[in-house]
Structures are given as C-alpha cells and as structure tokens.
Design an enzyme around this catalytic site. Structure first.
Site, mmCIF file in Angstrom:
data_model
loop_
_atom_site.group_PDB
_atom_site.id
_atom_site.type_symbol
_atom_site.label_atom_id
_atom_site.label_comp_id
_atom_site.label_asym_id
_atom_site.label_seq_id
_atom_site.Cartn_x
_atom_site.Cartn_y
_atom_site.Cartn_z
ATOM 1 C CB VAL A 1 -0.731 -0.108 1.090
ATOM 2 C CG1 VAL A 1 -1.642 1.436 1.664
ATOM 3 C CG2 VAL A 1 -1.828 -0.734 1.596
ATOM 4 N NE ARG B 1 12.192 -3.766 9.191
ATOM 5 C CZ ARG B 1 12.199 -5.113 10.048
ATOM 6 N NH1 ARG B 1 10.850 -5.581 9.946
ATOM 7 N NH2 ARG B 1 13.221 -5.628 11.072
ATOM 8 C CG HIS B 2 16.226 -2.823 4.802
ATOM 9 N ND1 HIS B 2 17.272 -3.102 5.345
ATOM 10 C CD2 HIS B 2 14.799 -3.536 5.571
ATOM 11 C CE1 HIS B 2 16.726 -4.059 6.521
ATOM 12 N NE2 HIS B 2 15.498 -4.754 6.068
ATOM 13 C CB ALA C 1 5.040 0.545 9.627
ATOM 14 C CB ALA D 1 1.269 -9.005 8.336
ATOM 15 C CE1 TYR E 1 -2.582 -6.671 10.995
ATOM 16 C CE2 TYR E 1 -4.018 -7.406 10.592
ATOM 17 C CZ TYR E 1 -3.775 -6.364 10.366
ATOM 18 O OH TYR E 1 -3.722 -5.273 9.987
ATOM 19 C CE LYS F 1 -2.786 -2.946 11.939
ATOM 20 N NZ LYS F 1 -1.562 -2.098 11.341
#
Length: 305
Positions: A13, A29-30, A66, A69, A132, A136
C-alpha cells in the site's frame, strides 16, 4: 509547505500511496537501492526509536501503515511491541515534534469475523479475534486516548482486503489460480464480500490526510460494492485477459477442505461473507472510490501480475 510522512512506504500500500502523494517522506526499514525520494530509515518500529531526531519540521500529517502483519509472526508479545507500543510511541513523539494529524491504518478484523448478513459499520462493538487484530484494536484505543490528552487530529481507517498488482496474501493466490487454471470451483458460492483496490485505498488515505472533516472518525474502507468470490475471480480473469469457467462445488466441501488442511481461516476469507457499510467516507469526506473494480483489475495486466 507541509509534507506527508508515510511509514511502511515500501510496502504494497505504501508504494502506491507515495506514488500518488508525490513529494513525501518515506519511512522504511532499509534504504532502497537506486530509489528516488526522501527516505527515513528506521530498522525497527518499536518504542526505542528517537523520532524527535527523525521527523522533519515540515511534516504536519503522518500516515502510519507499518506494522507486523497477521501472518508474519506467532509471537503475540512481539506483535504487540510493534503494533501497539511502537505506534503509540510514534504518535506521542510526533505530536511533540509539531505533527498535527495522524492517520492510522488499522484492520477490518477489529470489527470481527462476520457471522450475520448485516454489514459491519464503524459504530459496531469491536470484536478482534487474534493477536494481530487485538493489537490493532489496542492501538486504536491508545491513539484515541492520546488524541484527547495531547490534542492532535486522529483518523482511523480499517481496510477490507486490499487487491492490486503484486498484492500479497490471498489475492496473490487467487491471481495465480486464475493464471494457471481454466476452471474455478466458485459457481455455487454466493457470498458477499467487500474489497478495496490499492489505488482506491491510497486515494482515501490522502483525502483523510487533508480533509477538514476527517478527524475523529473511523472509516471502513471498501470499493463500495460487495461481490461474491465468483464475481471477484471473474474480474481478476478479465483484468488479466484470461478466460475461466466456473463450476459448482458445494460450500460444505470447501469447509471440509479447510478442516482437513488446517486452513479454515483461508477458506473462510475466500468463501465466507464480510460486507461493510463504508458510506461514512462519502457522507463525511464526499469521497467515493475513483476506480471501479473492473478498471482497477486492468492494472494487473499492465503491471504483469
């Protein structure tokens, strides 16, 4: 002029959102190789990050995509550390850095697993059902408390299943099935399930980042029209310029397959119902999905999915 900051900017997304938003800060993250744009590299999105040194002064809104998941880890403590503690830490330090608005991308799973015909609404009692979705929901509650105590604008978006080129999870599986099999077993399945094209979700998130009426609301994100799994896979096939034949396989055989293979949750996500009432986006934001499902599926062929 203010700029948007997007966490999870290199995810499915996030890539589409940043492409539409244009000149935004991308938290990853990178550091991507040979990538253009302004990147903020954060190895781990937990409460150890010193955001006061990372958030640029011209950021007035953060879209927080972020997180861990639902299929990425079975360690509930780790999921909570990133999805709850990391989210609340980011929001708190963002406000102290001058950020005025926070758009949190949650999950339709916070509403629960649908067992009745009535569509979910933003006003239903939350019913998270795994690590998960619990994380949330807890993040949503924590953000709402922070918003009240610290005075920043909060918008929560709970997307239905997001589809589009290179989408992970079940949509990627369905796309592979349509590509490889000329016959699909969904002719007898008459479920009602809402989806949202990644282009439509990105457009909604940008609207939430700027619209004056958005703060304080929870939006259930969808294309606006539930479809059956037969209609959905037919739309995928049309987008890929493939022909498929749908044959009738009874629901109980799908249920049996799920029990035998231990994949009941996956089967339910394909053949079960999950409809939402997403009219608040139109009423509050004057927003409607810019792409129909048929149009959004045409991007599958153009992107070589």
């Amino acid at each position: 002029m203010s700029r948007l900051m997007v966490t999870g900017a290199t995810g499915f997304v996030g890539r589409h959102l940043c492409q539409i938003a244009g000149n935004c800060y991308r938290v990853t993250r990178h550091q991507p190789r040979e990538a253009e744009g302004s990147f903020i590299v954060v190895p781990e999105l937990d409460s150890s990050v010193n955001w006061s040194r990372l958030i640029p002064k011209d950021v007035e809104c953060i879209v927080h995509l972020a997180g861990i998941a639902h299929n990425a880890s079975s360690d509930e403590d780790y999921v909570r550390r990133i999805n709850v503690d990391g989210t609340l830490h980011l929001a708190e330090q963002a406000v102290l850095a001058g950020v005025k608005r926070f758009v949190f991308v949650s999950s339709i799973g916070v509403n629960g697993q649908q067992t009745v015909e009535a569509p979910f609404t933003p006003y239903d009692r939350a019913s998270p059902f795994n690590a998960y979705t619990r994380s949330k929901h807890e993040a949503e509650l924590g953000l709402q408390n922070l918003s009240e105590s610290m005075g920043f604008e909060l918008i929560i978006v709970r997307p239905t299943l997001v589809y589009g080129p290179d989408a992970p999870g079940n949509f990627g599986l369905l796309t592979k099935l349509v590509k490889r099999l000329p016959v699909l077993p969904f002719a007898s399945i008459h479920n009602r399930r809402d989806f949202i094209a990644v282009q439509n979700l990105a457009d909604l998130l940008i609207t939430c980042s700027t619209h004056k009426n958005a703060p304080g609301h929870i939006f259930l994100a969808s294309d606006g029209r539930p479809v059956s799994i037969k209609q959905f896979t037919n739309a995928i096939a049309k987008g890929l310029d493939r022909k498929v034949v749908q044959i009738p396989v009874p629901q109980f055989l799908f249920d049996m397959l799920g029990r035998v293979t231990g994949r009941s949750s996956v089967i339910n996500q394909l053949t079960g119902s999950l409809a939402v009432n997403s009219s608040d986006a139109e009423i509050v934001l004057n927003w409607s999905a810019p792409y129909t499902m048929a149009k959004a599926m045409t991007f599958l062929k153009s992107k070589g999915s």
